[in-house]
Design a protein around this motif. Structure first.
Motif, PDB file in Angstrom:
ATOM      1  N   LEU A 134       5.362   5.245 -15.057  1.00 53.77           N
ATOM      2  CA  LEU A 134       5.628   4.152 -14.125  1.00 53.77           C
ATOM      3  C   LEU A 134       5.489   4.645 -12.691  1.00 53.77           C
ATOM      4  O   LEU A 134       4.963   3.932 -11.820  1.00 53.77           O
ATOM      5  N   GLU A 135       5.945   5.873 -12.443  1.00 53.05           N
ATOM      6  CA  GLU A 135       5.872   6.442 -11.088  1.00 53.05           C
ATOM      7  C   GLU A 135       4.419   6.593 -10.636  1.00 53.05           C
ATOM      8  O   GLU A 135       4.088   6.317  -9.471  1.00 53.05           O
ATOM      9  N   GLU A 136       3.537   7.012 -11.548  1.00 51.10           N
ATOM     10  CA  GLU A 136       2.121   7.173 -11.191  1.00 51.10           C
ATOM     11  C   GLU A 136       1.470   5.831 -10.890  1.00 51.10           C
ATOM     12  O   GLU A 136       0.684   5.702  -9.943  1.00 51.10           O
ATOM     13  N   LEU A 137       1.801   4.827 -11.682  1.00 50.34           N
ATOM     14  CA  LEU A 137       1.256   3.494 -11.427  1.00 50.34           C
ATOM     15  C   LEU A 137       1.744   2.947 -10.089  1.00 50.34           C
ATOM     16  O   LEU A 137       0.967   2.408  -9.299  1.00 50.34           O
ATOM     17  N   GLU A 183      -7.625 -10.717  -5.299  1.00 51.78           N
ATOM     18  CA  GLU A 183      -7.002  -9.467  -5.716  1.00 51.78           C
ATOM     19  C   GLU A 183      -5.520  -9.469  -5.347  1.00 51.78           C
ATOM     20  O   GLU A 183      -5.122  -9.897  -4.276  1.00 51.78           O
ATOM     21  N   ASN A 184      -4.707  -9.013  -6.259  1.00 54.28           N
ATOM     22  CA  ASN A 184      -3.293  -8.870  -5.954  1.00 54.28           C
ATOM     23  C   ASN A 184      -2.762  -7.640  -6.650  1.00 54.28           C
ATOM     24  O   ASN A 184      -3.501  -6.900  -7.304  1.00 54.28           O
ATOM     25  N   LEU A 185      -1.495  -7.440  -6.518  1.00 51.90           N
ATOM     26  CA  LEU A 185      -0.872  -6.228  -7.052  1.00 51.90           C
ATOM     27  C   LEU A 185      -1.122  -6.066  -8.539  1.00 51.90           C
ATOM     28  O   LEU A 185      -1.516  -4.984  -8.998  1.00 51.90           O
ATOM     29  N   SER A 186      -0.895  -7.095  -9.334  1.00 50.76           N
ATOM     30  CA  SER A 186      -1.022  -6.963 -10.788  1.00 50.76           C
ATOM     31  C   SER A 186      -2.464  -6.696 -11.193  1.00 50.76           C
ATOM     32  O   SER A 186      -2.726  -5.885 -12.094  1.00 50.76           O
ATOM     33  N   GLU A 187      -3.442  -7.340 -10.536  1.00 50.61           N
ATOM     34  CA  GLU A 187      -4.843  -7.132 -10.882  1.00 50.61           C
ATOM     35  C   GLU A 187      -5.288  -5.715 -10.556  1.00 50.61           C
ATOM     36  O   GLU A 187      -6.039  -5.096 -11.315  1.00 50.61           O
ATOM     37  N   ILE A 188      -4.819  -5.197  -9.421  1.00 50.02           N
ATOM     38  CA  ILE A 188      -5.153  -3.814  -9.056  1.00 50.02           C
ATOM     39  C   ILE A 188      -4.544  -2.847 -10.060  1.00 50.02           C
ATOM     40  O   ILE A 188      -5.181  -1.888 -10.503  1.00 50.02           O
ATOM     41  N   GLU A 201     -10.376   4.208  -8.466  1.00 45.40           N
ATOM     42  CA  GLU A 201      -9.924   3.460  -7.299  1.00 45.40           C
ATOM     43  C   GLU A 201     -10.159   1.986  -7.575  1.00 45.40           C
ATOM     44  O   GLU A 201     -10.526   1.613  -8.681  1.00 45.40           O
ATOM     45  N   ILE A 202      -9.925   1.152  -6.579  1.00 45.62           N
ATOM     46  CA  ILE A 202      -9.918  -0.290  -6.802  1.00 45.62           C
ATOM     47  C   ILE A 202     -11.228  -0.787  -7.408  1.00 45.62           C
ATOM     48  O   ILE A 202     -11.237  -1.624  -8.296  1.00 45.62           O
ATOM     49  N   HIS A 203     -12.376  -0.271  -6.939  1.00 44.38           N
ATOM     50  CA  HIS A 203     -13.662  -0.764  -7.415  1.00 44.38           C
ATOM     51  C   HIS A 203     -14.383   0.227  -8.321  1.00 44.38           C
ATOM     52  O   HIS A 203     -15.585   0.082  -8.561  1.00 44.38           O
ATOM     53  N   SER A 204     -13.695   1.224  -8.814  1.00 42.28           N
ATOM     54  CA  SER A 204     -14.344   2.162  -9.740  1.00 42.28           C
ATOM     55  C   SER A 204     -14.643   1.456 -11.056  1.00 42.28           C
ATOM     56  O   SER A 204     -14.017   0.437 -11.388  1.00 42.28           O
ATOM     57  N   HIS A 256       0.070   4.602  -7.129  1.00 39.96           N
ATOM     58  CA  HIS A 256      -1.293   4.112  -6.900  1.00 39.96           C
ATOM     59  C   HIS A 256      -1.273   2.795  -6.134  1.00 39.96           C
ATOM     60  O   HIS A 256      -2.120   2.558  -5.264  1.00 39.96           O
ATOM     61  N   ILE A 257      -0.298   1.942  -6.420  1.00 36.56           N
ATOM     62  CA  ILE A 257      -0.208   0.639  -5.758  1.00 36.56           C
ATOM     63  C   ILE A 257       0.403   0.769  -4.366  1.00 36.56           C
ATOM     64  O   ILE A 257       0.083   0.011  -3.454  1.00 36.56           O
ATOM     65  N   GLY A 258       1.274   1.763  -4.190  1.00 39.88           N
ATOM     66  CA  GLY A 258       1.920   1.949  -2.894  1.00 39.88           C
ATOM     67  C   GLY A 258       3.287   1.304  -2.784  1.00 39.88           C
ATOM     68  O   GLY A 258       3.740   0.972  -1.683  1.00 39.88           O
TER      69      GLY A 258
END
Length: 295
Positions: free
Chosen positions: A210-213, A190-195, A131-134, A216-218
């Motif tokens: 690409l679909e999985e990435l 934090e923004n889309l590319s960093e996440i 996740e974002i902070h893992s 995850h971003i939404g």
């Protein structure tokens, strides 16, 4: 039916000598927690282990990709990607890889007076989801530091250092939320590319689509791809490959791992494809890169 204990392409393992284990058991510091065996099995097809006669070690298995199972006290559990479990000492057990999607695992056998404490509540699959902070990539690097230190020799200093690292390693799992909260968090920036890049780094040993990435971003794949390329200058999958080769270069520079072991560590099963991709990005082959004088 084929059943294998070891012998998997790209595997790495260390079994500590009994003389060293007996020495650790008498050491006031190391006797609290010490490793007896450690290894990494990528895509371990037909992996199977059954111990009807119990052993005096705890068995830690961390599945980072694929799936498997384990059985203890006549109960069987399914294990999926991003889960770990710890089998207690003194109890018969069995475990193995899924025949359809064989697991990639980090595994450690350990002992010590504190071993039961770290094993509490882990006799079932425990989730360690990206996740974002893992900090999964940090933990994998910590495993590598433990492995490489043991591979360099069994001096008292090495064994003490490994024991200290292993406390931290198991603590990062037992107190996973505290471990995540203690990391560096970018709240305002934090923004889309960093996440997305963080998620890529947490999954370097996997094949992401690409679909999985995008999921995850939404965002939809096309919208996510457009925004990511605008920010980084690369498509998401091209950037993911850059990260994989960057990690491969680091391992070529800092470890003695074979190339067929490194390609599994960056989620590429085909060594020839790995070599082609490496050459495309770096301009030379992995073997030529390793020979280069750097610095």
């Amino acid at each position: 039916m084929v059943r294998l204990k070891n012998g998997f392409n790209g595997e790495r393992a260390i079994v500590l000598p009994q003389l060293i284990i007996r020495m650790m058991e008498k050491d006031p510091l190391v006797s609290m927690l010490h490793i007896t065996d450690i290894g990494y099995y990528p895509k371990a097809l037909h992996h199977f282990r059954e111990r009807k006669q119990p052993i005096d070690q705890y068995v830690f298995i961390y599945c980072i990709n694929g799936a498997g199972w384990f059985r203890i006290n006549e109960r069987e559990y399914a294990v999926s990607s991003n889960q770990y479990f710890i089998l207690p000492a003194g109890v018969p057990h069995a475990y193995g890889a899924s025949p359809d999607t064989p697991w990639t695992i980090y595994w450690i056998h350990f002992k010590g007076t504190l071993a039961p404490y770290y094993a509490q509540k882990a006799v079932h699959p425990v989730d360690i989801r990206p996740e974002i902070h893992s900090r999964i990539s940090n933990r994998i690097n910590l495993f590598e530091e433990i492995f490489n230190t043991l591979a360099s020799g069994y001096s008292n200093e090495n064994l003490h250092y490994v024991s200290s690292l292993f406390h931290y390693y198991l603590g990062s799992l037992k107190y996973v939320q505290q471990y995540r909260n203690a990391g560096e968090h970018q709240t305002d920036d934090e923004n889309l590319s960093e996440i997305a890049i963080h998620y890529m780094k947490e999954n370097l040993e996997k094949h992401l689509t690409l679909e999985e990435l995008a999921e995850h971003i939404g965002y939809s794949p096309s919208h996510f791809s457009m925004l990511f390329k605008k920010k980084t200058g690369h498509s998401p999958l091209s950037y993911f490959n850059l990260l994989k080769i960057q990690e491969a270069c680091f391992m070529l520079d800092t470890t003695g791992m074979k190339i067929n072991q490194i390609c599994y560590k960056v989620g590429i099963e085909d060594m020839y494809y790995f070599s082609r991709l490496f050459h495309k990005i770096m301009g030379i082959s992995p073997r030529e890169y390793r020979k280069l004088k750097k610095g």
